[in-house]
Write an enzyme that holds these catalytic residues in place. Structure first.
Site, PDB file in Angstrom:
ATOM      1  N   LYS A 238       0.813  -1.219   0.000  1.00  0.00           N
ATOM      2  CA  LYS A 238       0.000   0.000   0.000  1.00  0.00           C
ATOM      3  C   LYS A 238       0.845   1.267   0.000  1.00  0.00           C
ATOM      4  O   LYS A 238       2.034   1.249   0.291  1.00  0.00           O
ATOM      5  CB  LYS A 238      -1.002  -0.031   1.159  1.00  0.00           C
ATOM      6  CG  LYS A 238      -2.191  -0.954   0.811  1.00  0.00           C
ATOM      7  CD  LYS A 238      -3.312  -0.927   1.802  1.00  0.00           C
ATOM      8  CE  LYS A 238      -4.435  -1.862   1.306  1.00  0.00           C
ATOM      9  NZ  LYS A 238      -5.397  -2.203   2.339  1.00  0.00           N
TER      10      LYS A 238
ATOM     11  N   ARG B  72      -3.449 -10.319   4.620  1.00  0.00           N
ATOM     12  CA  ARG B  72      -3.935 -10.294   3.225  1.00  0.00           C
ATOM     13  C   ARG B  72      -2.832  -9.705   2.352  1.00  0.00           C
ATOM     14  O   ARG B  72      -2.486  -8.535   2.506  1.00  0.00           O
ATOM     15  CB  ARG B  72      -5.211  -9.449   3.167  1.00  0.00           C
ATOM     16  CG  ARG B  72      -5.838  -9.345   1.786  1.00  0.00           C
ATOM     17  CD  ARG B  72      -7.054  -8.419   1.821  1.00  0.00           C
ATOM     18  NE  ARG B  72      -7.707  -8.331   0.535  1.00  0.00           N
ATOM     19  CZ  ARG B  72      -7.336  -7.519  -0.437  1.00  0.00           C
ATOM     20  NH1 ARG B  72      -6.308  -6.710  -0.274  1.00  0.00           N
ATOM     21  NH2 ARG B  72      -7.991  -7.498  -1.586  1.00  0.00           N
TER      22      ARG B  72
HETATM   23  N1  HH2 Z   1      -7.518  -3.775   1.033  1.00  0.00           N
HETATM   24  C1  HH2 Z   1      -7.947  -3.723  -0.257  1.00  0.00           C
HETATM   25  C2  HH2 Z   1      -9.050  -4.463  -0.674  1.00  0.00           C
HETATM   26  N2  HH2 Z   1      -9.714  -5.262   0.189  1.00  0.00           N
HETATM   27  N3  HH2 Z   1      -9.961  -6.167   2.358  1.00  0.00           N
HETATM   28  C3  HH2 Z   1      -9.571  -6.230   3.633  1.00  0.00           C
HETATM   29  N4  HH2 Z   1     -10.220  -7.026   4.499  1.00  0.00           N
HETATM   30  N5  HH2 Z   1      -8.504  -5.507   4.100  1.00  0.00           N
HETATM   31  C4  HH2 Z   1      -7.802  -4.674   3.293  1.00  0.00           C
HETATM   32  O1  HH2 Z   1      -6.851  -4.011   3.781  1.00  0.00           O
HETATM   33  C5  HH2 Z   1      -8.185  -4.573   1.910  1.00  0.00           C
HETATM   34  C6  HH2 Z   1      -9.302  -5.351   1.468  1.00  0.00           C
HETATM   35  C7  HH2 Z   1      -7.203  -2.857  -1.234  1.00  0.00           C
HETATM   36  O2  HH2 Z   1      -6.136  -3.551  -1.800  1.00  0.00           O
HETATM   37  P1  HH2 Z   1      -6.157  -4.265  -3.221  1.00  0.00           P
HETATM   38  O3  HH2 Z   1      -7.228  -5.296  -3.293  1.00  0.00           O
HETATM   39  O4  HH2 Z   1      -4.809  -4.792  -3.490  1.00  0.00           O
HETATM   40  O5  HH2 Z   1      -6.423  -3.094  -4.249  1.00  0.00           O
HETATM   41  P2  HH2 Z   1      -7.698  -2.625  -5.055  1.00  0.00           P
HETATM   42  O6  HH2 Z   1      -8.750  -2.223  -4.099  1.00  0.00           O
HETATM   43  O7  HH2 Z   1      -7.196  -1.458  -5.874  1.00  0.00           O
HETATM   44  O8  HH2 Z   1      -8.164  -3.763  -5.924  1.00  0.00           O
END
Ligand code: HH2
Length: 382
Positions: free
Chosen positions: A325, A360
């Site tokens: 992040k 995660r």
């Molecule tokens: N972060 C993201 C998405 N879902 N779910 C949980 N429980 N905790 C988190 O910190 C979290 C999450 C954002 O990250 P990412 O899926 O890599 O990116 P994007 O939202 O751009 O797909």
């Protein structure tokens, strides 16, 4: 106003009692003083007063001691009829929650034994626009291969998301989200030995994902964006991740402000747990997540990580999602998300030490090693 209790520490624990009246602080002080001369093998708890301004309303006290000492103090409070019994009950519960680590979550027959070791949730974003891996796994075959690779590398859960929730992202139409994720969930839920989690805040999407085989609903809104999400989870009996967000993905990074970031995030999660329980969700199926990067500045994210152990007081396993992040990029001066793996490793190791049970992550093979090494250190007897 009700007294509010907070807990932190390791070995010697610190319980903060806020919102006490001056009468309650005086009573507490006298009970603690008298316990100094009390019998018992444990010495009396250390006791510090703080923030107490005589005559100026609610006051705070900090009690420190090992679990045995603190339990003895709460038994003294319970025996004193002048102290509301709710105070000692809350104290016992806080201690039990904080020290609990034997979480087991049944995900449609696939067991997550979180007390045994830290678990890794591998991220599968089937989106064209995720902040780190957007477009990489948008094709079905590539997505399937990546999910299988993550499971083979040691992922304990595969988290499938069809909508990016990066800062500024606009909501995605339900049909498109379903088109991206449902065929994948159907294939992977039957092919893989590990449970599938669906990363969505839409109850209609969650319902269809569960029908397709998802065993966990990962809701970044903590059951708030869809009014019947808690009912969907309760009726299907799946597990749920309740995450904190301030605002919506579109506006969450526009100067978020907190008076007490840890306290406010905890209160949001506690209320989310209540929403779930009221709808009939089994408490043992709930995980909580402070939501790194969701309506938080760099400083907020760092404070949450530094004080992560405090979330254990909610009595549910903590899931943490720091992977690649922006706050890591800001600290390290690394603008490219794929190059934030070492920074992610630092947050994973520290998160585990502070009590996170599920991480995660994008880089599963690397973080499985980080988690295994950190577990070995944390579980050594000292
Ligand atoms: N972060 C993201 C998405 N879902 N779910 C949980 N429980 N905790 C988190 O910190 C979290 C999450 C954002 O990250 P990412 O899926 O890599 O990116 P994007 O939202 O751009 O797909």
């Amino acid at each position: 106003m009700e007294p509010v209790l907070r807990i932190s520490g390791r070995g010697a624990l610190a319980i903060t009692l806020n919102n006490l009246t001056s009468g309650q602080t005086a009573l507490l002080d006298s009970i603690v003083r008298s316990s100094d001369s009390g019998a018992g093998s444990d010495p009396a708890p250390f006791f510090f007063s703080s923030e107490h301004t005589p005559g100026k309303g609610p006051a705070a006290r900090v009690l420190t001691g090992n679990p045995g000492q603190l339990r003895r103090l709460f038994s003294l409070l319970a025996a004193d009829h002048r102290i509301p019994s709710s105070l000692s009950q809350k104290g016992y519960l806080l201690l039990d929650n904080y020290l609990r680590s034997d979480y087991k979550i049944d995900c449609r027959g696939k067991l997550l034994d979180l007390g045994r070791r830290t678990h890794i949730m591998g991220i599968l974003n089937v989106t064209p626009d995720s902040f780190s891996d957007g477009g990489r796994y948008a094709g079905a075959e590539r997505a399937l291969t990546h999910a299988r690779d993550m499971a083979a590398a040691g992922a304990d859960i595969i988290d499938i998301g069809g909508e990016s929730t990066r800062p500024g992202a606009a909501p995605l139409a339900e049909e498109e989200e379903l088109r991206r994720i449902i065929p994948l969930i159907e294939r992977l839920a039957s092919d893989l030995a590990v449970p599938i989690s669906v990363d969505t805040y839409k109850s209609s999407v969650a319902k269809k994902a569960i029908k397709a085989g998802a065993a966990i609903v990962n809701d970044i809104s903590g059951l708030r964006f869809s009014h019947d999400m808690a009912n969907v989870v309760a009726e299907s009996g799946v597990a749920v991740v309740i995450m904190h967000i301030k605002g919506t993905p579109r506006d969450m990074q526009q100067s978020p402000v907190y008076d007490d970031v840890v306290g406010e995030v905890m209160a949001y999660l506690e209320e989310g747990i209540e929403i779930a329980l009221k709808a009939g969700v089994d408490r043992e199926k709930i995980l909580i997540d402070p939501g790194i990067g969701f309506g938080k500045t760099l400083e907020h994210n760092l404070i949450i990580l530094n004080r992560l152990q405090e979330f254990r007081a909610l009595g549910r396993p903590v899931l943490l999602g720091p992977s690649r992040k922006k706050f890591i990029g800001t600290v390290l001066g690394v603008p490219v998300p794929e190059q934030r793996v070492d920074g992610t490793a630092a947050t994973v190791a520290l998160g585990i030490e502070r009590g996170a049970r599920v991480l995660r992550v994008h880089d599963v093979a690397r973080m499985v090693q980080v988690a295994k090494m950190t577990d070995a250190i944390v579980n050594s007897k000292f």
